[in-house]
Design an enzyme around this catalytic site. Structure first.
Site, short mmCIF file in Angstrom:
data_model
loop_
_atom_site.label_atom_id
_atom_site.label_comp_id
_atom_site.label_asym_id
_atom_site.label_seq_id
_atom_site.Cartn_x
_atom_site.Cartn_y
_atom_site.Cartn_z
CE LYS A 298 -4.21 -2.12 0.18
NZ LYS A 298 -5.03 -2.06 -0.94
CB SER B 121 0.05 -8.02 -0.82
OG SER B 121 -0.78 -8.84 -0.10
CD GLU C 203 -10.09 3.90 0.74
OE1 GLU C 203 -9.74 5.14 0.54
OE2 GLU C 203 -9.30 3.13 -0.06
C1 LIG Z 1 -1.66 -6.91 2.82
C2 LIG Z 1 -2.85 -6.60 1.93
N1 LIG Z 1 -2.94 -7.39 0.93
C3 LIG Z 1 -3.92 -7.24 0.05
C4 LIG Z 1 -5.01 -5.98 0.17
C5 LIG Z 1 -6.09 -6.05 -0.86
O1 LIG Z 1 -6.18 -4.91 -1.60
P1 LIG Z 1 -5.69 -4.84 -3.12
O2 LIG Z 1 -6.38 -6.01 -3.92
O3 LIG Z 1 -6.20 -3.68 -3.63
O4 LIG Z 1 -4.47 -5.27 -3.28
C6 LIG Z 1 -5.03 -5.46 1.14
C7 LIG Z 1 -5.87 -4.28 1.62
O5 LIG Z 1 -5.97 -3.80 2.78
C8 LIG Z 1 -3.69 -5.62 2.13
O6 LIG Z 1 -3.73 -5.03 3.40
#
Ligand SMILES: Cc1ncc(COP(=O)(O)O)c(C=O)c1O
Lengths: 262, 395
Positions: free
Chosen positions: B88, B377, B110
């Site tokens: 993020k 992620s 948000e």
């Molecule tokens: C660690 C992590 N992975 C994935 C996501 C999902 O979001 P996105 O699909 O936009 O990557 C989030 C959202 O808060 C997150 O904190």
């Protein structure tokens, strides 16, 4: 000429437009209150079809929409309600709803069923003209006025586009914000309306945030119509709801007529 | 791919927002268009990505997990090691710099899991911007640690009590704030959703993940991977890693959504797997909705995936068949979480754990000479309470 055009062509007075959320506090209440609104002096009634995610609405209408949905109010019920209201009410009725319920219903079918039931126009706050071609084509073919909105942030170019394409009237949002009562309105409202008037002879009605007869009078002195929503919803919550709504609408009517005669 | 002039990827995208915001989006788009070709802007983005966010994040050869799965070779793109603990930060940094250039000193955001909120709070602290974060009441409860982190960095966290009290409602409330304060505020949207130009802009900032991964996998193995697996909430980490590989048709891209308590239970957030086309939060895309067009309540053990919409580019990629979307349920995600803890000593975010589970199963069915890259992620510290609760272990 549409039924909504007639309201403004009379030119005897400025228009008073009331908003209610269908199904709040109950479907029966909506059926009962709309004829009362007409009798008390409203020229047009906006019927809100409740949506789960009303992003342009403030706390009052959000809460009413939530409650109406809890009561099981669907777009079909709203159309059915208009059919029923038409036995008693002759003033124009306009749907106000977000785009997704219309899209899901089927745009063609939604317009067709609405017109057939006696709806005269539609306002979709999350659908600017840039995205409106499909609904515009279909609604016009069916004889439903698609009313577009303008805001204090609209540029000259956008004002031109909206005044050209909006039918029935132009809905001018009086504040940069959501629906809901406010202490004071945009200070340069007069200038805003005058600016738009230079580009069109279509009627301009102002809404969002108008909650007192004083504000209604102030708006009516510059615009062609006044739209009041959240305050009516608030009164619907009270015990003597029908009586207080009628009293309030009559006061609005007087205030608006005062602005017109002065 | 680039969206068309009106911000559409095929039939998905657009700008379904109140008139008040259209001029604001025009301004944002015009500014972004200029900055997109501004070498100095990207120079600053890259230098801060390096020194502030800690990029490039490593591409890690996960031998332990590979050995455990007994098939394809697994690499992890370590977004969990980026500053504030998830991908993020890439988007928050990019949009924060953009907002500062535009002279907007108040930032609205948000957050679901709280990761985007924390990243935004950090960037605002660094750039001297005021920060307001909307968060659903349910998420405030389940991600309490992140709420405190945001406050420590000076953000004001506003609890949203309407609707389902999760990410969807936080976005509604952020949009309401934005409609009201658009003149001096920038809405720092956290995923590739929302009205144009957000889906493309957020993607551009996140595609740094894929650009690095492409170079790193070539350096480490001399070739490109066979599979890339990422979790999909709004879709930003997934599109970020996919993007530089979209043209390599032979690479299979897989997006993993949240099946919650099971697709049949109706309590899930598998928008692309189980949804249909509609309009929410300013964009036309796949949605979880009922037959009346009302948005459905969603459920996932991971707050970051608990959202009934998805980015319009993903909807396009689903229809075109370029990306395959699957769903993994709460229990399976927990299994993925534990698997990575034990085989690698890495605690993934519950969101990422969905991708871990799917990739682990996939790896087991493949040959040893095949390569899978998983986008890890985020890190899992924020999820400890939920994991403990789900495992019945009191902390
Ligand atoms: C660690 C992590 N992975 C994935 C996501 C999902 O979001 P996105 O699909 O936009 O990557 C989030 C959202 O808060 C997150 O904190």
């Amino acid at each position: 000429m549409s039924c909504i055009d007639d309201v403004f062509k009379k030119k005897r007075k400025k228009a008073l437009i009331a908003y209610v959320t269908v199904g709040y506090p109950s479907i029966e209440a909506t059926i009962k209150v709309v004829p009362m609104l007409a009798e008390s002096g409203c020229d047009i009634v906006e019927l809100g079809i409740p949506f789960s995610d009303p992003m342009a609405d403030g706390a009052t209408i959000q809460q009413a929409s939530f409650c109406a949905r809890q009561n099981g109010t669907t777009p079909k019920h709203c159309i059915e309600l208009v059919r029923q209201l038409r036995q008693e009410v002759s003033i124009p009725l306009v749907f106000m709803t977000y785009y997704n319920p219309v899209f899901k219903y089927g745009i063609e079918k939604f317009c067709c069923d609405s017109v057939e039931a006696g709806v005269n126009g539609i306002i979709v706050p999350d659908m600017p003209p840039d995205e409106g071609f499909e609904l515009e084509t279909i609604s016009h073919k069916q004889g439903l006025d698609l009313i577009y909105l303008l805001a204090p942030t609209s540029t000259a170019e956008r004002i031109e586009m909206v005044v050209r394409r909006s039918r029935g009237f132009i809905y001018l949002v009086s504040v940069t914000g959501t629906t809901g009562a406010r202490e004071s309105l945009t200070t340069d409202l007069g200038e805003l309306v005058t600016g738009i008037k230079k580009k069109t002879s279509k009627p301009i009605c102002v809404g969002f945030g108008i909650s007192t007869p004083q504000q209604a009078e102030q708006v009516a002195s510059v615009a062609d119509g006044v739209i009041v929503g959240s305050q009516i919803i608030k009164l619907m919550q009270a015990k003597d709801n029908f009586k207080s709504v009628c009293g309030f609408v009559k006061e609005l009517r007087q205030a608006i007529d005062r602005a017109w005669s002065s | 791919m680039q969206p068309d002039k009106k911000g559409y990827f095929g039939e998905y995208g657009g700008r379904f927002v109140p008139e008040t915001l259209i001029p604001v989006l025009d301004e944002l788009e015009a500014n972004y268009r200029v900055l997109k070709n501004d070498a100095a802007f990207w120079g600053e983005f890259e230098s801060l990505s390096r020194d502030y966010s800690g990029r490039p994040t490593p591409l890690y050869d996960a031998e332990g997990m590979t050995g455990h799965c007994g098939g394809a070779r697994i690499f992890l793109k370590r977004e969990d090691l980026a500053h504030t603990g998830a991908h993020k930060i890439n988007n928050a940094l990019g949009q924060g710099l953009l907002a500062r250039k535009m002279g907007k000193r108040r930032i609205i955001a948000e957050t679901g899991a709280g990761q985007h909120g924390v990243a935004t709070a950090a960037v605002c602290a660094k750039l001297g911007l005021k920060c307001i974060v909307y968060m659903g009441e349910e998420d405030v409860r389940r991600q309490a640690l992140n709420v405190f982190r945001m406050k420590l960095m000076g953000a004001e966290v506003k609890t949203v009590c309407g609707g389902s009290r999760t990410l969807k409602d936080a976005i509604n409330e952020a949009i309401r704030d934005w409609v009201t304060n658009a003149r001096d505020s920038h809405y720092l949207l956290g995923s590739v959703v929302g009205p144009s130009p957000y889906p493309r802009m957020v993607r551009d900032f996140q595609s740094i993940i894929g650009k690095e991964a492409r170079k790193q996998i070539k350096d480490k193995t001399g070739r490109l991977p066979d599979y890339i697996v990422a979790c999909v909430g709004g879709g930003s980490n997934a599109i970020g890693i996919y993007h530089p590989f979209l043209k390599d048709e032979e690479i299979r891209l897989i997006g993993v959504e949240a099946a919650g308590k099971g697709l049949k239970s109706g309590m899930h957030a598998a928008t692309l797997v189980a949804g249909s086309t509609g309009i929410l939060h300013g964009t036309r895309s796949y949605l979880l909705q009922d037959k009346e067009g009302q948005i459905k309540q969603t459920h996932s053990i991971s707050a970051g995936l608990d959202y009934p919409g998805v980015g319009p580019e993903h909807s396009f990629l689903k229809d075109s068949g370029r990306v395959k979307y699957v769903a993994v349920d709460d229990g399976q995600a927990l299994e993925g979480f534990r698997l990575l803890c034990r085989t690698e000593g890495i605690m993934p975010a519950m969101e990422s754990a969905h991708a871990i589970y799917y990739a682990a199963k996939l790896a087991g069915s493949l040959n040893r000479d095949e390569i899978i890259v998983i986008n890890l992620s985020g890190r899992g510290d924020k999820d400890i309470d939920i994991v403990a609760e789900a495992m019945g272990a009191g902390l």
